[in-house]
Scaffold this motif. Sequence first.
Motif, short mmCIF file in Angstrom:
data_model
loop_
_atom_site.label_atom_id
_atom_site.label_comp_id
_atom_site.label_asym_id
_atom_site.label_seq_id
_atom_site.Cartn_x
_atom_site.Cartn_y
_atom_site.Cartn_z
N UNK A 309 0.38 -11.34 -1.23
CA UNK A 309 -0.79 -10.93 -0.44
C UNK A 309 -0.46 -9.71 0.40
N UNK A 310 0.71 -9.72 1.04
CA UNK A 310 1.15 -8.57 1.81
C UNK A 310 1.33 -7.34 0.92
N UNK A 311 1.96 -7.55 -0.23
CA UNK A 311 2.28 -6.42 -1.11
C UNK A 311 1.04 -5.69 -1.62
N UNK A 312 -0.07 -6.41 -1.72
CA UNK A 312 -1.27 -5.76 -2.27
C UNK A 312 -2.12 -5.08 -1.21
N UNK A 313 -1.80 -5.28 0.08
CA UNK A 313 -2.63 -4.72 1.14
C UNK A 313 -2.61 -3.20 1.13
N UNK A 314 -1.40 -2.60 1.17
CA UNK A 314 -1.30 -1.14 1.28
C UNK A 314 -1.89 -0.43 0.05
N UNK A 319 -6.20 2.60 -2.55
CA UNK A 319 -7.03 2.81 -3.74
C UNK A 319 -8.51 2.79 -3.37
N UNK A 320 -8.91 1.85 -2.52
CA UNK A 320 -10.30 1.79 -2.08
C UNK A 320 -10.69 3.10 -1.40
N UNK A 321 -9.85 3.54 -0.48
CA UNK A 321 -10.16 4.73 0.31
C UNK A 321 -10.28 5.96 -0.58
#
Length: 337
Positions: A309-314, A319-321
Amino acid sequence: MQTEARVGVVVEGGGLNTAAGHGAVVVEPRKQKQQSQIGTVSQLLAGGVAGAVSKTCTAPLARLTILFQVQGMHSDAASLRKANIWPEASRILREEGFCAFWKGNLVTIVHRLPYSSVSFYAFERYKNLLQFILGVESQGDNMSADLCIRLVGGGLAGITAATVTYPLDLVRTRLAAQTNVIYYRGISHALCTISKEEGVSGLYKGLGATLLGVGPNLAISFSVYDTIRSYWHSRRPDDSTVLVSLACGSLSGIASSTVTFPLDLVRRRMQLEGAGGRARVYKTGLFGAFRHIMRTEGLRGLYRGILPEYYKVVPGVGIVFMTYEKLKQLLSNIPES
């Protein structure tokens, strides 16, 4: 309440809006401008596509999180292995194949557009209603009232969107949690099977944990993001807006994930209650599930799967931005008819 990518993104000096949740982007500029219908549709389309692209790119980590979260349901706590990412990823690749990392991702993408649409529409309606109730003529007249309207309106919009689209979120969990035995053959089959075997209420298992997490998630995301961004700008006012938004968004996502992850874990487990005809494990509701996990697995059990979960945050926020900004640029070049 994916919820999965728990972070709002600020662009062009706008205010943070976490009502979209789940990686969707809704931007509310501080300088309020009258938007045309085309502008609204373009913004919604860009936000929905950006969320879908982000979810697709981080889907392998999201599936690992779900598999770790539900490990303790039908296993003896003493026999549980440590939630190591690489051994589990190797097992998926060896036993299920490369494409299995994206199990359940299609329903995530299908979920994205209605969730973004409902979030966007509901936020605008709630905002107008709250402005009328509080007697605020226009945004910017009263900063404290604006903050209250954004927080309450965002929370209500998040609750509304999560409730309306919840069956798709439940189906996503059940598809992603399948390993070698395939019980649900797709989205429509899962919806029909669950309705037939568990009733319509079966499509809303775990909804309480989702709604309970909306308030803390919104408050933490908003406050952490705004606090860090204000501090950053006071110390380094010339830094890139993209860099600041990415860094602050990632930190607020990590903070929000840390606090609300136990609720997310309980939600996932309750979504799997009775799946495939298996016996129920948590028979005393949301708080009974918390007590059962604490008693059998300890505090660590409530954070099983937190690392992916942590690894996918950044990367998810980045990617969204970037996708949102690129799509907005492309859509702005399309001439209005």
